[in-house]
Design a protein around this motif. Structure first.
Motif, mmCIF file in Angstrom:
data_model
loop_
_atom_site.group_PDB
_atom_site.id
_atom_site.type_symbol
_atom_site.label_atom_id
_atom_site.label_comp_id
_atom_site.label_asym_id
_atom_site.label_seq_id
_atom_site.Cartn_x
_atom_site.Cartn_y
_atom_site.Cartn_z
ATOM 1 N N LYS A 137 0.976 -1.161 0.314
ATOM 2 C CA LYS A 137 -0.051 0.027 0.189
ATOM 3 C C LYS A 137 0.875 1.331 -0.052
ATOM 4 N N ARG A 138 2.125 1.015 0.358
ATOM 5 C CA ARG A 138 3.022 2.299 0.481
ATOM 6 C C ARG A 138 3.884 2.358 -0.789
ATOM 7 N N LEU A 139 3.474 1.717 -1.799
ATOM 8 C CA LEU A 139 4.311 1.535 -2.923
ATOM 9 C C LEU A 139 4.448 2.750 -3.717
ATOM 10 N N PRO A 140 3.678 3.788 -3.775
ATOM 11 C CA PRO A 140 3.714 5.030 -4.186
ATOM 12 C C PRO A 140 5.117 5.901 -3.153
ATOM 13 N N ALA A 141 5.178 5.586 -2.194
ATOM 14 C CA ALA A 141 6.150 6.314 -1.367
ATOM 15 C C ALA A 141 7.427 5.530 -1.700
ATOM 16 N N ILE A 142 7.419 4.239 -1.785
ATOM 17 C CA ILE A 142 8.689 3.292 -2.115
ATOM 18 C C ILE A 142 9.336 4.018 -3.338
ATOM 19 N N ARG A 143 8.412 4.006 -4.294
ATOM 20 C CA ARG A 143 8.887 4.556 -5.747
ATOM 21 C C ARG A 143 9.487 6.056 -5.619
ATOM 22 N N ASP A 144 8.787 6.652 -4.975
ATOM 23 C CA ASP A 144 9.569 8.289 -4.811
ATOM 24 C C ASP A 144 10.928 8.207 -4.154
ATOM 25 N N PHE A 145 10.980 7.340 -3.038
ATOM 26 C CA PHE A 145 12.198 7.080 -2.400
ATOM 27 C C PHE A 145 13.300 6.580 -3.220
ATOM 28 N N GLU A 146 12.971 5.546 -4.025
ATOM 29 C CA GLU A 146 13.658 5.157 -4.936
ATOM 30 C C GLU A 146 14.276 5.876 -5.902
ATOM 31 N N GLY A 147 13.430 6.695 -6.448
ATOM 32 C CA GLY A 147 13.958 7.800 -7.497
ATOM 33 C C GLY A 147 14.939 8.756 -6.794
ATOM 34 N N SER A 148 14.975 9.267 -5.705
ATOM 35 C CA SER A 148 15.767 10.166 -5.188
ATOM 36 C C SER A 148 17.091 9.026 -4.828
ATOM 37 N N TYR A 149 16.747 8.259 -4.076
ATOM 38 C CA TYR A 149 17.898 7.129 -3.501
ATOM 39 C C TYR A 149 18.745 6.880 -4.895
ATOM 40 N N ARG A 150 17.903 6.581 -5.767
ATOM 41 C CA ARG A 150 19.017 6.107 -7.128
ATOM 42 C C ARG A 150 19.820 7.390 -7.602
ATOM 43 N N ALA A 151 19.289 8.517 -7.349
ATOM 44 C CA ALA A 151 20.165 9.594 -8.145
ATOM 45 C C ALA A 151 21.325 9.856 -7.104
ATOM 46 N N ARG A 152 20.975 9.569 -5.789
ATOM 47 C CA ARG A 152 22.237 9.863 -4.606
ATOM 48 C C ARG A 152 23.126 8.721 -4.794
#
Lengths: 202, 470
Positions: free
Chosen positions: A181-196
């Motif tokens: 159910k938190r997949l949208p938040a996980i995807r958001d995190f993943e984007g910025s995490y990948r950039a870092r």
């Protein structure tokens, strides 16, 4: 997952320090890629005098008539240490154990219990030892919502449990479903995490 | 107040604070093996759920595969073939890479992952295997989980984790000759108990840890779980970076440069506060061996079996009595000189090239004593090939050791090979539990050099007698 709310039953004493998951379910008893039927192999090296032919060892506590159907185990410190094998929990579950009371648990085992509807209940070592050393079988009532264990003389022993574990057990939650159910938040995190940390991605 | 390394790694992986000390952590790598990973993949399939990032999951065939030459999918472990076949099929269906039998990269998951550059400093890594903490030797936040949690990690690339307490164990001073990482960790567990690390993420630090090779740091971290720790790790340094460089799955080019710039900052701040600190003077550590059935039942090799009545409490005393009975020993028995039947070098604890080199230095020009079954199982096929390129296999074989294919092998008994009832074995593995290496087998945990020295002597022996000067 099976819920855990309230349980009244006999507690079988197995008060030994550092009982490892190899002892709870020996590797050779894990014969199939399955959770089913593991109860027969539970504590096999202690429970049977002849493991291959399943000849029971009459001295082992769970073979005593008064403890055969006990749904609660009174265990020693660091119960479930060692191997991560979730089969140890599946074996307890298949046998009919719903709650293990111990002064402390192996971390992976404790997590595995919660994810399979078994309550790993921590009480201070003197309390567990006193229950384990009682002269007669102890009928206990474990109330997870109230976080208390009622012992035969009517005393209520309080216990603590991580709120997330309590909720999972009380509700019988599907942990993956809850997280998805938190997949949208996980995807958001993943984007910025990948950039870092781009080197962690292939 | 500064942060510890574990707190820094936690913060960078925290997707969401779930309250009450629990966080949703992002997971960089998921590793699986055929014993428990099979159940994770099966569970997902039954739920109709997919693996979110199969490219960041890897399977190693290590637990059930035979280690005898000429092996195939058929194993001597009852039912073993089904574990291999079902894992292979499920991994293929999910699109997960497998280091399979016949692959020259196959081996024990905790040896293969660092060796292939899958485990990286600062990353989070999980595996349904308790010795996942081994990979903390690279500065990876790596911990063991159950199969259900592994399915969660595969489906969501996250795990719900309670924040552990923090502990730092500082090993300072120079290690005496013949003493290594295995002795250090056994010494720690003996001093503070098999439950001593319960609830903690442990940073292993100090000048002696800095002086260890990266491989030895993995040995040290491997047994954090035998200390009941949530995990153990060592801050990455220049040695770590050199060690990781050029490995197949490690970053290359600009990504490598960015990675090492980041990794150089992966240290605990000078003013970081730990929930607990332990200091150990390495000058006081001797070659160490276990006498009983818990890793905490360890003493200096030249010591004696302790008296149960001197244990800290009644529970520990009772455990010692059970252990004496199982091990066929009595209080006051000397460890050195105790006749043995078997010697085993292998496992995720001590099967890397440096371990095999150290053992070979003891074995060179010598023979295993008559009647001793001695076995060496390299930790990976890459380790095996590297050892063979140096001629180490010839040293082991000339001494009378079996030289095997890679896998977990006789670190545990799964119904196949074992040493036999009542047989006394000196072993470089991590668990001396009752029946771990076979029904009734009596396991003494020790370093690879102690195993090698004991194999030659035919009884538990002090490796320092075999190491020339010193």
């Amino acid at each position: 997952m099976q819920k855990f709310t309230r349980l009244t039953g006999i507690a079988a004493p197995l008060f030994r320090a550092n009982v490892d998951t190899d002892a709870i379910i020996p590797s050779r008893e894990m014969k199939k890629v399955s959770k089913e039927g593991l109860g027969e192999g539970m504590f096999a090296d202690w429970r049977y005098s002849d493991v291959a032919n399943r000849v029971e060892n009459p001295d082992f506590i769970l073979n005593w008539p008064c403890f055969r159907k006990a749904p609660i185990l009174l265990a020693g410190p660091n119960f479930g240490c060692g191997s991560s094998r979730e089969h140890a929990v599946w074996a307890l579950q298949d046998y009919g154990i719903r709650c293990v009371i111990a002064p402390s648990f192996g971390a992976i085992f404790q997590g595995n219990c919660v994810r399979n509807g078994i309550l790993p209940l921590v009480l201070p070592e003197p309390s567990v030892a006193a229950l384990a050393q009682a002269a007669t079988p102890q009928l206990l009532t474990v109330d997870l919502a109230a976080q208390s264990v009622r012992v035969p003389d009517g005393t209520e022993l309080p216990f603590t449990i991580a709120p997330a574990d309590k909720e999972m057990l009380l509700e019988g939650l599907d942990a993956i479903g809850v997280t998805l159910k938190r997949l949208p938040a996980i995807r958001d995190f993943e984007g910025s995490y990948r950039a870092r940390n781009p080197w962690l991605f292939f | 107040m500064g942060l510890s390394l574990v707190e820094k790694l936690w913060a960078r992986h925290c997707v969401a604070d779930l309250g009450d000390g629990t966080d949703l952590l992002y997971i960089d790598r998921v590793l699986l093996h055929e014993r428990t990973g099979s159940m994770a993949l099966k569970g997902l399939k039954e739920q109709g759920r997919a693996v979110r990032h199969p490219d960041r999951a890897f399977v190693c065939m290590d637990h059930i595969v035979d280690t005898l030459p000429g092996r195939s999918d058929t194993t001597i472990m009852p039912g073993g073939t089904a574990f291999i076949h079902e894992t292979r099929a499920a991994a293929a269906e999910a699109g997960i890479r497998v280091f399979d039998i016949g692959d020259d990269r196959q081996g024990i998951v905790h040896v293969v992952s660092p060796e292939q550059g899958i485990a990286l400093p600062g990353a989070t890594l999980v595996c349904p295997d308790s010795h996942t903490c081994t990979q903390g030797g690279l500065g990876t936040l790596a911990w063991g989980i159950g199969s259900t949690e592994a399915a969660h990690a595969l489906a969501t690339q996250t795990l719900v984790v309670k924040r552990p307490k923090t502990m730092r164990v500082r090993f300072d001073g120079a290690l005496p000759p013949g003493v290594g990482a295995k002795d250090m960790i056994l010494h720690l567990i003996a001093a503070h108990g098999a439950g001593g690390g319960s609830g903690y993420a442990i940073e292993l630090a100090g000048s002696a840890v800095s002086a260890l090779s990266v491989e030895a740091r993995m040995t040290l971290c491997n047994m954090a779980v035998e200390f009941a720790a949530w995990t153990g790790l060592v801050a990455p340094d220049a040695k770590t970076i050199d060690w990781v460089k050029g490995r197949p799955f490690a970053p290359k080019g600009d990504l490598w440069d960015a990675a090492i710039a980041d990794w150089q900052g992966l240290v605990s701040d000078a003013d970081a506060v730990f929930d607990k600190e332990i200091r150990i003077d390495c000058a006081a550590i001797a070659p160490t061996i276990t006498w009983g059935t818990s890793p905490q039942h360890a003493v200096p090799l030249t010591g004696h079996v302790p008296d149960p009545d001197t244990a800290a409490d009644a529970t520990a005393a009772q455990a010692r009595r059970r252990a004496l009975d199982y091990m066929g020993l009595k209080a006051g028995d000397a460890l050195v000189g105790l006749p043995i039947d078997g010697a085993f070098i292998g496992s995720c604890t001590n099967s890397r090239l440096s371990d095999l080199r150290a053992a070979a230095a003891v074995l060179k020009g010598r023979k295993v004593a008559a009647g001793i079954r001695a076995i060496c199982v390299p930790g990976s096929m890459q380790v095996k090939a590297a050892a063979e390129a140096e001629g180490l296999h010839l040293v082991f074989q000339a001494a009378g050791f079996e030289w095997r294919e890679s896998g977990c092998s006789m670190c545990f008994f799964a119904g196949g090979e074992h040493f036999g009832k009542g047989q006394r074995v000196v072993t470089s593995t991590n668990r001396n539990f009752e029946n771990r290496q076979g029904p009734g087998t009596r396991s003494h945990l020790a370093s690879p050099v102690t195993v090698a020295a004991s194999a030659i002597a035919g009884h538990i022996a002090d490796p320092r007698s075999f190491l020339g000067e010193g």
